[in-house]
Design an enzyme around this catalytic site. Structure first.
Site, short mmCIF file in Angstrom:
data_model
loop_
_atom_site.label_atom_id
_atom_site.label_comp_id
_atom_site.label_asym_id
_atom_site.label_seq_id
_atom_site.Cartn_x
_atom_site.Cartn_y
_atom_site.Cartn_z
N GLY A 123 -44.29 84.94 30.61
CA GLY A 123 -45.54 84.81 30.55
C GLY A 123 -46.09 83.75 29.33
CE1 TYR A 124 -42.54 82.81 26.45
CE2 TYR A 124 -41.98 80.63 26.16
CZ TYR A 124 -41.68 82.02 26.03
OH TYR A 124 -40.61 82.51 25.10
CB SER A 125 -47.66 78.14 31.69
OG SER A 125 -46.53 77.59 31.42
CB SER A 157 -40.81 81.73 38.04
OG SER A 157 -41.18 80.47 37.51
CD GLU A 240 -37.95 78.08 30.39
OE1 GLU A 240 -38.47 78.56 29.38
OE2 GLU A 240 -38.36 77.74 31.50
CB THR A 371 -43.47 67.46 31.62
OG1 THR A 371 -43.76 66.94 30.38
CG2 THR A 371 -44.38 68.32 32.15
CD GLU A 373 -44.15 62.99 31.79
OE1 GLU A 373 -43.92 64.01 31.92
OE2 GLU A 373 -44.04 61.79 32.95
C1 LIG Z 1 -40.89 75.60 39.12
C2 LIG Z 1 -41.88 76.04 37.90
C3 LIG Z 1 -41.49 77.13 37.26
C4 LIG Z 1 -42.33 77.52 36.12
N1 LIG Z 1 -42.31 78.75 35.67
C5 LIG Z 1 -42.83 79.27 34.54
C6 LIG Z 1 -42.70 80.45 34.07
O1 LIG Z 1 -42.26 81.40 34.83
N2 LIG Z 1 -43.42 80.86 33.00
C7 LIG Z 1 -44.44 80.13 32.59
O2 LIG Z 1 -45.02 80.36 31.67
N3 LIG Z 1 -44.63 78.79 32.90
C8 LIG Z 1 -44.00 78.58 33.98
N4 LIG Z 1 -43.87 76.93 34.42
C9 LIG Z 1 -44.96 76.02 33.73
C10 LIG Z 1 -44.48 74.79 33.01
O3 LIG Z 1 -43.94 75.50 31.79
C11 LIG Z 1 -45.73 73.94 32.96
O4 LIG Z 1 -46.00 73.67 34.09
C12 LIG Z 1 -45.19 72.86 31.88
O5 LIG Z 1 -44.86 73.10 30.81
C13 LIG Z 1 -46.16 71.64 32.03
O6 LIG Z 1 -47.65 72.32 31.52
P1 LIG Z 1 -48.71 71.94 32.72
O7 LIG Z 1 -48.31 72.29 34.22
O8 LIG Z 1 -49.88 72.60 32.01
O9 LIG Z 1 -49.07 70.28 32.50
P2 LIG Z 1 -49.85 69.46 31.35
O10 LIG Z 1 -49.20 70.18 30.32
O11 LIG Z 1 -51.24 69.63 31.64
O12 LIG Z 1 -49.27 68.12 31.63
C14 LIG Z 1 -49.69 67.24 32.61
C15 LIG Z 1 -49.18 65.94 32.35
O13 LIG Z 1 -49.35 65.40 31.38
C16 LIG Z 1 -48.21 65.16 30.56
N5 LIG Z 1 -48.58 65.34 29.03
C17 LIG Z 1 -48.98 66.42 28.59
N6 LIG Z 1 -48.87 66.13 27.13
C18 LIG Z 1 -48.20 65.03 26.83
C19 LIG Z 1 -47.85 64.54 25.85
N7 LIG Z 1 -48.04 65.16 24.37
N8 LIG Z 1 -47.08 63.25 25.99
C20 LIG Z 1 -47.01 62.61 26.92
N9 LIG Z 1 -47.21 63.34 28.27
C21 LIG Z 1 -48.02 64.43 28.03
C22 LIG Z 1 -47.22 65.83 31.14
O14 LIG Z 1 -45.85 65.43 30.90
C23 LIG Z 1 -47.40 65.97 32.53
O15 LIG Z 1 -47.21 64.93 33.21
C24 LIG Z 1 -43.35 76.67 35.53
C25 LIG Z 1 -43.50 75.19 36.18
C26 LIG Z 1 -42.71 75.07 37.11
C27 LIG Z 1 -43.01 73.64 37.84
#
Ligand SMILES: Cc1cc2nc3c(=O)[nH]c(=O)nc-3n(C[C@H](O)[C@H](O)[C@H](O)COP(=O)(O)OP(=O)(O)OC[C@H]3O[C@@H](n4cnc5c(N)ncnc54)[C@H](O)[C@@H]3O)c2cc1C
Length: 389
Positions: A123-125, A157, A240, A371, A373
């Site tokens: 439970g991070y995001s 997840s 991870e 990501t 990025e």
């Molecule tokens: C298959 C999958 C499983 C996952 N499982 C888990 C889980 O079990 N538990 C959990 O807590 N989370 C989970 N996640 C979440 C994951 O950690 C987040 O989706 C990820 O960290 C990106 O955050 P966001 O989706 O909020 O995108 P955002 O942070 O909103 O990013 C949107 C876009 O902006 C870009 N961006 C953002 N900041 C910057 C920067 N400083 N410089 C350049 N570009 C930037 C990003 O690269 C991206 O393209 C999972 C995600 C996926 C896809």
């Protein structure tokens, strides 16, 4: 320079392969009636009984003090056969507890993880905190010997099958954002936790929204010190992001695509796909990328074995592994033609629709665990010493 494996490592690899073949490849075939997650858990129990689920842990906590390279061989061979490894408990929570947990926490949780009794989710995001994770808003407020948690997590997840969640919360809203976070372990059956599944592009729902409403958790379930949870969570993220499994997971679909492309009439016009020069070069590119990606992964392990801390190197390996898989999925769909976009269950789909599904599921690979990025930012700033953008 000799990149080979020594005799002991080669022997261990053969042993791992034989185990996977017996207990996963053939074992899973015998267990067709089970749901995929149940099959994975049954196999993890067999790994645990064999002492392989947490083989790299210290003996005192249910491991065998195995070397980093044995751990790598195990993970690599597992990915070549698409076999599960430890799950979140064995791969992230346990190793984090070994570094940051107190003795009581280690005694309570590590044996149960090592025996595959419990599954964990993360439970991070949050809806407003992904890449910028330290802006998370889920609150934990002290109440006697407990903390009371309120807030929402997202993309959790496997939460629907998990017994425990490891969760980041804000305990000091007035402190600078990285310094007001605490890290808890919470049983998923605690009153006040509810889940809402998220259905994905390819119709599967692997993750969830997780809601916390007055969820009471004993203070003894905090990992590390109050308000210092951020520094614990970066350890979990390192576990991870590192690992050979991302690039190794490209190998089984690549092999199947390669074999298909060599079949007579695979192009559907009396010719073979490999006769098309564009597709031939794409196959050669993927084969090269897989070898490069493996070396990036081996480098991370080599550093860990020397007690060095891979940081930029883990990000390179993570980014290259997930992007290689995306390129492979895209090339596969291109090679298979229009029918390549069809998914499983559709009789006209080549390779059982594998690439149609792979193309869609691989989109998430460069988002999960940070990501591309963000990985590039880490490589640029911490690795190359470039200024922040
Ligand atoms: C298959 C999958 C499983 C996952 N499982 C888990 C889980 O079990 N538990 C959990 O807590 N989370 C989970 N996640 C979440 C994951 O950690 C987040 O989706 C990820 O960290 C990106 O955050 P966001 O989706 O909020 O995108 P955002 O942070 O909103 O990013 C949107 C876009 O902006 C870009 N961006 C953002 N900041 C910057 C920067 N400083 N410089 C350049 N570009 C930037 C990003 O690269 C991206 O393209 C999972 C995600 C996926 C896809």
């Amino acid at each position: 320079m000799d990149f080979g494996w020594d005799g002991e490592q080669a022997g261990f690899r053969a042993e791992v392969r034989a185990f996977i073949d017996e207990h996963w490849t053939r074992g899973a075939r015998r267990e067709r009636e089970l749901e995929p997650w149940e099959r994975a858990r049954a196999y993890q129990k067999r790994l645990a009984e064999h002492g392989w689920l947490t083989r790299a842990w210290p003996k005192a906590y249910g491991g065998a003090d195995a070397s980093y390279f044995e751990q790598l061989i195990f993970a690599e061979e597992s990915a070549y056969s698409s076999a599960p490894t430890g799950g979140q408990g064995a791969d992230r929570v346990g190793p984090t507890l070994i570094i940051h947990g107190n003795e009581a926490q280690k005694q309570e949780h590590l044996p149960r993880i090592a025996s595959a009794e419990v599954e964990w989710c993360q439970g991070y995001s949050e809806p407003g905190a992904g890449s910028d994770l330290a802006s998370l808003q889920t609150r934990a407020v002290r109440d006697g010997d407990d903390f009371v948690i309120n807030g929402q997590k997202i993309w959790t997840s496997g939460a629907q099958h998990a017994d425990w969640i490891h969760v980041l919360t804000r305990t000091d809203p007035d402190a600078p954002k990285h310094r007001g976070i605490s890290y808890f372990m919470v049983p998923m059956d605690t009153p006040g936790i509810t889940l809402r599944p998220i259905v994905q592009l390819h119709d599967q729902s692997g993750f969830n929204e997780t809601f916390f409403e007055d969820v009471r958790v004993p203070a003894k379930h905090m990992i590390g010190e109050e308000n210092r949870g951020w520094y614990v969570s970066t350890t979990t993220l390192d576990f991870e992001r590192s690992g050979i499994h991302r690039i190794a997971a490209a190998v089984p679909p690549f092999r199947r695509l390669f074999e298909f492309a060599r079949q007579p009439d695979s192009a559907g016009d009396g010719r073979r796909v490999v006769e098309n020069p564009v597709h031939r070069l794409a196959l050669a590119d993927t084969a090269t990328e897989i070898e490069v990606g493996k070396l990036l992964g081996y480098r991370v392990t080599w550093m860990q074995a020397r007690s060095l801390v891979p940081n930029m190197e883990s990000s390179m390996s993570k980014m290259f592994g997930s992007e290689t898989q995306q390129r492979l999925a895209r090339r596969g769909v291109n090679m298979l033609g229009l029918a390549g976009t069809l998914r499983g269950g559709e009789p006209r789909a080549p390779l059982g629709g594998e690439f149609g599904t792979y193309y869609m599921s691989s989109v998430s690979l460069t988002i999960a665990a940070g990501t591309s990025e963000i990985q590039r930012n880490i490589i640029a700033t911490r690795g190359l010493g470039l200024p922040r953008g």
